[in-house]
Design an enzyme around this catalytic site. Structure first.
Site, PDB file in Angstrom:
ATOM      1  N   HIS A 140       0.817  -1.219   0.000  1.00 24.29           N
ATOM      2  CA  HIS A 140       0.000   0.000   0.000  1.00 24.29           C
ATOM      3  C   HIS A 140       0.849   1.266   0.000  1.00 24.29           C
ATOM      4  O   HIS A 140       0.343   2.345  -0.307  1.00 24.29           O
ATOM      5  CB  HIS A 140      -0.985   0.003   1.182  1.00 24.29           C
ATOM      6  CG  HIS A 140      -0.397   0.373   2.499  1.00 24.29           C
ATOM      7  ND1 HIS A 140      -0.019  -0.554   3.456  1.00 24.29           N
ATOM      8  CD2 HIS A 140      -0.132   1.588   3.052  1.00 24.29           C
ATOM      9  CE1 HIS A 140       0.444   0.069   4.522  1.00 24.29           C
ATOM     10  NE2 HIS A 140       0.386   1.363   4.306  1.00 24.29           N
ATOM     11  N   ASP A 188      -0.643  -7.488   1.543  1.00 23.48           N
ATOM     12  CA  ASP A 188      -0.013  -6.163   1.598  1.00 23.48           C
ATOM     13  C   ASP A 188       1.500  -6.298   1.786  1.00 23.48           C
ATOM     14  O   ASP A 188       2.046  -6.060   2.868  1.00 23.48           O
ATOM     15  CB  ASP A 188      -0.628  -5.354   2.746  1.00 23.48           C
ATOM     16  CG  ASP A 188      -0.256  -3.876   2.688  1.00 23.48           C
ATOM     17  OD1 ASP A 188       0.324  -3.449   1.673  1.00 23.48           O
ATOM     18  OD2 ASP A 188      -0.549  -3.164   3.666  1.00 23.48           O
ATOM     19  N   GLY A 197       3.089   6.294   9.041  1.00 22.03           N
ATOM     20  CA  GLY A 197       4.529   6.431   8.823  1.00 22.03           C
ATOM     21  C   GLY A 197       5.304   5.184   9.182  1.00 22.03           C
ATOM     22  O   GLY A 197       6.453   5.014   8.766  1.00 22.03           O
ATOM     23  N   SER A 199       4.086   2.218   8.347  1.00 15.80           N
ATOM     24  CA  SER A 199       3.693   1.236   7.335  1.00 15.80           C
ATOM     25  C   SER A 199       4.902   0.659   6.607  1.00 15.80           C
ATOM     26  O   SER A 199       5.847   1.377   6.265  1.00 15.80           O
ATOM     27  CB  SER A 199       2.767   1.888   6.301  1.00 15.80           C
ATOM     28  OG  SER A 199       1.524   2.197   6.862  1.00 15.80           O
ATOM     29  N   GLY A 200       4.848  -0.649   6.368  1.00 17.53           N
ATOM     30  CA  GLY A 200       5.924  -1.321   5.659  1.00 17.53           C
ATOM     31  C   GLY A 200       7.058  -1.782   6.559  1.00 17.53           C
ATOM     32  O   GLY A 200       7.894  -2.583   6.144  1.00 17.53           O
TER      33      GLY A 200
END
Length: 311
Positions: free
Chosen positions: A78, A126, A219, A221-222
């Site tokens: 995403h 994701d 922030g 994310s990932g």
């Protein structure tokens, strides 16, 4: 001809297995990580696989990721849906987003690969891979994380750590220093009930259900969620989504790394990440690697490793 073909196939298989064994020699080790305290600044070098993914389009940091070998970073799909990402840069060995970072290494991203079955808006699958423009050299401040092997299990209550430069509260400002927080795994059934459905087997959840106060946020994310067993840190999840931040009703949701071993390996060639099978009461090296590590001679592995690490 048949004999030569067999030798070629055997040689390719040997190189492939040896590459994986090389990663197991270095992955998941954080020699500068002496203690863990949830919800505060991380000491430099505590999480040597953590990366900051940045773009001028987002005025700097916009997502996190984890180094999985000398050429590839794991992150969330995403993060890479915008058509105006521009040049994507990866910072490794970073502690603060500003000021002096003596251990910092920078690479641009030559390509990013979103999982072909990523679903928006459900955020199923994701997961994304980023290939660095050139290889990095490992140090105490830059190391790959071990990945949870296929079949790994993380029971409810398993202690996990999430790191990143995400906001300190929903809608709040982002910190300058890398943050770390310890949260327990929440079962998929409890998580699915909390969200009213939509939690798939490709996801896992963590947080303080009915309590709140600790969570990933915008922030982060990932970025990686990891669990420790012995001297190794094993990445179980990738920060994916949630409702609010640290809301007591909703745990954070993460992509389940162990579901994607084959997909990740399909892009790695001979330089596969180090996989470790994890269970709540212990861990073991991925069985196929153990089998080959026993059968291969101890003299040839260091040689092949040296080829990989120097290439």
């Amino acid at each position: 001809m048949k004999f030569n073909t067999a030798l070629s196939v055997a040689g390719a298989l040997l190189l492939n297995i040896a590459g994986s064994l090389c990663q197991l020699d270095v992955c998941g080790q954080a020699p500068l990580n002496n203690k863990i305290v949830g919800g505060q600044n991380a000491v430099a070098g505590s999480w040597p696989w953590q990366v900051s993914i940045q773009s001028a389009s987002f005025r700097g940091h916009f997502c996190g990721g984890s180094l999985i070998n000398k050429d590839w970073v794991l992150s969330a799909a995403h993060c890479f849906q915008s058509s105006s990402l521009g040049t994507i840069g990866v910072y490794l060995g970073l502690q603060s987003l500003s000021g002096s970072n003596p251990n910092q290494v920078y690479r641009t991203v030559s390509r990013f690969i979103n999982h072909p079955s990523y679903n928006n808006p459900s955020d199923d699958n994701d997961i994304a891979l980023l290939q660095l423009s050139s290889s990095v050299t490992f140090s105490d401040y830059i190391k790959p994380v071990c990945l949870a092997a296929a079949g790994s299990t993380f029971a409810a209550g398993t202690e996990s750590w999430v790191t990143g430069w995400g906001a300190l509260q929903s809608g709040g400002t982002a910190p300058d220093i890398l943050q770390e927080v310890m949260i327990p795994i929440v079962s998929n059934s409890d998580c699915n009930n909390a969200y009213g459905g939509g939690i798939t087997s490709n996801m896992m959840c963590a947080g303080l259900l009915n309590q709140g106060g600790k969570d990933a946020c915008q922030g982060d994310s990932g970025g990686p969620m990891v669990s420790r067993n012995g001297s190794l840190w094993i990445q179980s999840g990738i920060v994916s989504f949630g409702i609010g931040c640290a809301d007591p009703k909703y745990p954070g949701v993460y992509a389940r790394v162990s579901r994607y071993q084959d997909w990740i390996n399909s892009y790695m060639g001979s330089n596969q990440p180090g996989y470790v099978s994890f269970t709540s009461d212990g861990f073991r090296s991925s069985p196929n690697l153990l089998l080959f590590s026993i059968s291969l001679t101890f003299s040839i592995i260091p040689f092949i490793c040296s080829v990989f690490l120097s290439s």
